[in-house]
Write a protein that holds these residues in place. Structure first.
Motif, mmCIF file in Angstrom:
data_model
loop_
_atom_site.group_PDB
_atom_site.id
_atom_site.type_symbol
_atom_site.label_atom_id
_atom_site.label_comp_id
_atom_site.label_asym_id
_atom_site.label_seq_id
_atom_site.Cartn_x
_atom_site.Cartn_y
_atom_site.Cartn_z
ATOM 1 N N PRO A 126 55.823 1.493 56.078
ATOM 2 C CA PRO A 126 55.940 -0.004 56.257
ATOM 3 C C PRO A 126 56.653 -0.538 57.365
ATOM 4 C CG PRO A 126 56.312 0.614 53.778
ATOM 5 C CD PRO A 126 56.535 1.850 54.859
ATOM 6 N N PRO A 127 56.361 -1.772 57.771
ATOM 7 C CA PRO A 127 57.485 -2.717 58.600
ATOM 8 C C PRO A 127 58.796 -2.548 58.118
ATOM 9 C CG PRO A 127 55.324 -3.783 58.436
ATOM 10 C CD PRO A 127 55.468 -2.688 57.286
ATOM 11 N N GLY A 128 59.777 -2.298 58.754
ATOM 12 C CA GLY A 128 61.205 -2.386 58.150
ATOM 13 C C GLY A 128 61.619 -1.507 57.270
ATOM 14 N N GLY A 129 60.864 -0.658 57.120
ATOM 15 C CA GLY A 129 60.975 0.391 55.908
ATOM 16 C C GLY A 129 62.415 1.397 56.293
ATOM 17 N N GLY A 130 62.564 1.670 57.440
ATOM 18 C CA GLY A 130 63.613 2.310 57.886
ATOM 19 C C GLY A 130 63.218 3.632 58.682
ATOM 20 N N LYS A 131 62.205 3.465 59.367
ATOM 21 C CA LYS A 131 61.742 4.455 60.214
ATOM 22 C C LYS A 131 62.753 4.910 61.278
ATOM 23 C CE LYS A 131 57.963 2.381 60.922
ATOM 24 N NZ LYS A 131 58.299 1.047 60.192
ATOM 25 N N GLY B 232 54.111 -7.814 60.861
ATOM 26 C CA GLY B 232 55.359 -8.348 60.603
ATOM 27 C C GLY B 232 56.757 -7.639 61.091
ATOM 28 N N GLY B 233 56.408 -6.380 61.888
ATOM 29 C CA GLY B 233 57.395 -5.619 62.283
ATOM 30 C C GLY B 233 58.272 -6.302 63.119
ATOM 31 N N ALA B 234 57.952 -6.854 64.259
ATOM 32 C CA ALA B 234 58.687 -7.606 65.172
ATOM 33 C C ALA B 234 59.408 -8.783 64.559
ATOM 34 C CB ALA B 234 58.084 -7.642 66.415
ATOM 35 N N ILE B 235 58.796 -9.210 63.732
ATOM 36 C CA ILE B 235 59.383 -10.599 63.347
ATOM 37 C C ILE B 235 60.734 -10.584 62.498
ATOM 38 C CG2 ILE B 235 57.538 -12.107 63.545
ATOM 39 C CD1 ILE B 235 56.969 -11.892 60.793
ATOM 40 N N LEU B 236 60.870 -9.248 61.924
ATOM 41 C CA LEU B 236 61.884 -9.006 61.027
ATOM 42 C C LEU B 236 63.261 -9.320 61.458
ATOM 43 C CD1 LEU B 236 61.103 -5.732 59.174
ATOM 44 C CD2 LEU B 236 61.112 -7.949 58.229
ATOM 45 N N GLY B 237 63.471 -9.127 62.957
ATOM 46 C CA GLY B 237 64.752 -9.475 63.498
ATOM 47 C C GLY B 237 65.815 -8.653 63.266
ATOM 48 N N ASP B 238 65.728 -7.627 62.303
ATOM 49 C CA ASP B 238 67.018 -7.068 62.180
ATOM 50 C C ASP B 238 66.627 -5.460 62.414
ATOM 51 O OD1 ASP B 238 67.183 -6.289 58.672
ATOM 52 O OD2 ASP B 238 65.394 -6.502 59.921
ATOM 53 N N ARG B 239 65.390 -5.354 63.206
ATOM 54 C CA ARG B 239 64.998 -3.978 63.451
ATOM 55 C C ARG B 239 66.132 -3.213 64.103
ATOM 56 N NH1 ARG B 239 61.113 -2.943 67.258
ATOM 57 N NH2 ARG B 239 59.683 -2.406 65.767
ATOM 58 N N LYS C 71 66.511 4.253 52.405
ATOM 59 C CA LYS C 71 67.608 3.461 51.684
ATOM 60 C C LYS C 71 67.816 3.639 50.383
ATOM 61 C CE LYS C 71 65.248 -0.062 54.525
ATOM 62 N NZ LYS C 71 64.873 -1.733 54.744
ATOM 63 N N ALA C 72 68.013 4.956 50.160
ATOM 64 C CA ALA C 72 68.357 5.641 48.950
ATOM 65 C C ALA C 72 69.441 4.879 48.345
ATOM 66 C CB ALA C 72 68.266 7.220 48.999
ATOM 67 N N ASP C 73 70.458 4.364 49.097
ATOM 68 C CA ASP C 73 71.438 3.919 48.487
ATOM 69 C C ASP C 73 71.316 2.694 47.623
ATOM 70 O OD1 ASP C 73 70.689 3.045 51.224
ATOM 71 O OD2 ASP C 73 72.248 1.457 50.985
ATOM 72 N N GLN C 74 69.748 2.173 47.790
ATOM 73 C CA GLN C 74 69.384 0.856 47.365
ATOM 74 C C GLN C 74 68.845 1.293 45.735
ATOM 75 O OE1 GLN C 74 66.641 -1.227 49.656
ATOM 76 N NE2 GLN C 74 68.618 -2.075 50.786
ATOM 77 N N GLU D 240 69.339 8.371 53.600
ATOM 78 C CA GLU D 240 70.318 7.062 53.714
ATOM 79 C C GLU D 240 70.569 6.828 55.112
ATOM 80 O OE1 GLU D 240 73.536 6.786 51.119
ATOM 81 O OE2 GLU D 240 72.348 7.840 49.453
ATOM 82 N N ALA D 241 70.899 5.676 55.509
ATOM 83 C CA ALA D 241 71.347 5.406 56.763
ATOM 84 C C ALA D 241 72.480 6.192 57.261
ATOM 85 C CB ALA D 241 71.520 3.761 57.005
ATOM 86 N N SER D 242 73.371 6.336 56.175
ATOM 87 C CA SER D 242 74.670 7.230 56.401
ATOM 88 C C SER D 242 74.279 8.442 56.951
ATOM 89 C CB SER D 242 75.499 7.286 55.142
ATOM 90 O OG SER D 242 74.704 7.922 54.020
HETATM 91 N N1 LIG Z 1 70.842 -0.541 52.944
HETATM 92 C C1 LIG Z 1 70.075 0.192 53.709
HETATM 93 N N2 LIG Z 1 69.518 -0.472 54.599
HETATM 94 C C2 LIG Z 1 68.827 0.261 55.587
HETATM 95 C C3 LIG Z 1 68.719 1.975 55.374
HETATM 96 N N3 LIG Z 1 68.073 2.116 56.425
HETATM 97 C C4 LIG Z 1 67.686 1.188 57.233
HETATM 98 N N4 LIG Z 1 68.125 -0.044 56.770
HETATM 99 C C5 LIG Z 1 67.731 -1.451 57.237
HETATM 100 O O1 LIG Z 1 66.588 -1.609 57.004
HETATM 101 C C6 LIG Z 1 66.238 -2.422 58.123
HETATM 102 C C7 LIG Z 1 64.863 -1.764 59.015
HETATM 103 O O2 LIG Z 1 65.279 -0.730 59.522
HETATM 104 P P1 LIG Z 1 64.589 -0.028 60.559
HETATM 105 O O3 LIG Z 1 65.389 1.426 60.611
HETATM 106 O O4 LIG Z 1 64.595 -0.844 62.021
HETATM 107 O O5 LIG Z 1 63.212 0.167 59.912
HETATM 108 P P2 LIG Z 1 61.964 0.367 60.747
HETATM 109 O O6 LIG Z 1 61.013 0.912 59.798
HETATM 110 O O7 LIG Z 1 61.939 1.274 61.982
HETATM 111 O O8 LIG Z 1 61.218 -1.060 61.188
HETATM 112 P P3 LIG Z 1 60.218 -1.565 62.251
HETATM 113 O O9 LIG Z 1 60.330 -0.514 63.208
HETATM 114 O O10 LIG Z 1 60.438 -2.890 62.387
HETATM 115 O O11 LIG Z 1 58.936 -1.373 61.448
HETATM 116 C C8 LIG Z 1 67.604 -2.458 59.127
HETATM 117 O O12 LIG Z 1 68.191 -3.829 58.843
HETATM 118 C C9 LIG Z 1 68.441 -1.501 58.618
HETATM 119 O O13 LIG Z 1 69.751 -1.585 58.816
HETATM 120 C C10 LIG Z 1 69.402 2.471 54.485
HETATM 121 O O14 LIG Z 1 69.650 3.664 54.391
HETATM 122 N N5 LIG Z 1 70.232 1.730 53.628
#
Ligand SMILES: Nc1nc2c(ncn2[C@@H]2O[C@H](COP(=O)(O)OP(=O)(O)OP(=O)(O)O)[C@@H](O)[C@H]2O)c(=O)[nH]1
Ligand SMILES: [Mg+2]
Length: 294
Positions: free
Chosen positions: A47-52, A85-92, A188-191, A219-221
């Motif tokens: 999904p968009p913003g899922g952390g890919k 929705g992908g590009a409008i998340l802003g925090d990608r 995002k397994a920290d969530q 996790e992002a870490s």
């Molecule tokens: N808490 C937490 N946030 C995360 C983690 N991984 C990603 N995020 C946050 O989730 C948001 C989206 O992360 P992206 O990696 O850009 O996700 P994406 O799936 O590539 O997004 P799109 O390409 O826009 O679809 C960002 O704000 C990241 O900082 C994680 O492991 N933990």
């Protein structure tokens, strides 16, 4: 450009831009006679913003760490449409942090206007990258709808990511992209809710049956990325043991042919405003004739 670069990034970028905007005939003139070896292709979708992108950032480092000469390309298909929705998340995440790694080529491309969510011409782009002798290509696509299952056809190993808060989109994914997954990752397994999501997914996938699909957490870490990396290698080995390479190549060729002919038909229909006049038979014959002269 430093001389120890294994490839010329600017030239590859130029060629990708050119082929992304090329006619079918121009595509054939560029890559149609290539005999370059196939790269190992890894799809990362979800999904968009899922952390890919965050996951790919860490995965790239891990995969390059293991070897001194692997050439790796990342192709991110940017949905850039308000609907997804992908590009409008802003925090990608933009993958700037890894963009300068030697032996890595990174490119993001818009899928605006594509009919199947993936770029219509993603196979042209992947094949072009192969002419530059990349060993591995990671393809990032947003995958929620049914149409996104197309990504399965163009990669060897499909990693489907699901964030803990995916909620409803898991229902959509269950009958679509999840069925195609070779590896499932709860990002995002920290969530909160990550463990629960992983258990739910494991239960669903077990019922699916024929082959064990690992459900991992990252996790992002960077936690969990080593396990994911090993799972990708294990799947690659499984493919080598279970799928004859010639069959894979032929299936891929068929898919590519279909993509090119679809575009050719689409272009021919668009170019002839009168094509629908007359009977079905005269229209059909007129279309065939137009295709023959293109
Ligand atoms: N808490 C937490 N946030 C995360 C983690 N991984 C990603 N995020 C946050 O989730 C948001 C989206 O992360 P992206 O990696 O850009 O996700 P994406 O799936 O590539 O997004 P799109 O390409 O826009 O679809 C960002 O704000 C990241 O900082 C994680 O492991 N933990
Ligand atoms: Mg992304």
């Amino acid at each position: 450009m430093s001389t120890d670069m294994p490839f010329n990034r600017r030239q590859i970028s130029r060629e990708l831009t050119r082929i992304a905007n090329a006619s079918v005939r121009e595509v054939l003139n560029t890559i149609g006679d290539s005999v370059a070896p196939a790269a190992f292709r890894i799809g990362v979708t979800g999904p968009p913003g899922g952390g890919k992108s965050t996951l790919i950032n860490a995965l790239v480092r891990e995969r390059l760490k293991d070897s001194t000469d692997t050439r790796l390309a990342v192709l991110a298909i940017d949905p850039s449409s308000p609907v997804s929705g992908g590009a409008i998340l802003g925090d990608r995440i933009r993958m700037d942090a890894i963009a300068d790694l030697p032996r890595l080529y990174l490119r993001s491309l818009s899928s605006r206007g594509a009919r199947n969510g993936l770029c219509d011409n993603v196979v042209d782009l992947l094949t072009l990258l192969e002419t530059h002798r990349f060993d591995e290509i990671i393809l990032e696509t947003v995958g929620v709808g049914q149409s996104e299952v197309a990504v399965h056809e163009v990669v060897d190993t499909l990693v489907v990511i699901v964030p803990p808060d995916a909620g409803d989109s898991v229902q959509t994914m269950k009958s679509g992209i999840l069925e195609m997954a070779d590896i499932v990752v709860v990002t995002k397994a920290d969530q909160p809710g990550a463990q629960r999501m992983a258990s739910d997914l494991a239960a669903v996938l077990r019922k699916q049956g024929d082959r064990e699909v690992p459900v991992l957490q990252t996790e992002a870490s960077g936690a969990g990325i080593d396990v994911l990396n090993a799972a990708i290698d294990a799947h690659r080995a499984w493919i080598a043991d279970n799928h004859p390479e010639t069959l894979t190549r032929e299936n891929r060729r068929r898919y590519h042919l279909q993509a090119l002919i679809d575009r050719q038909v689409h272009d021919a229909l668009k170019a002839d405003g009168d094509i629908a006049r007359g009977t079905l038979t005269t229209s059909f014959d007129r279309l065939l004739k137009a295709l023959r002269v293109q």
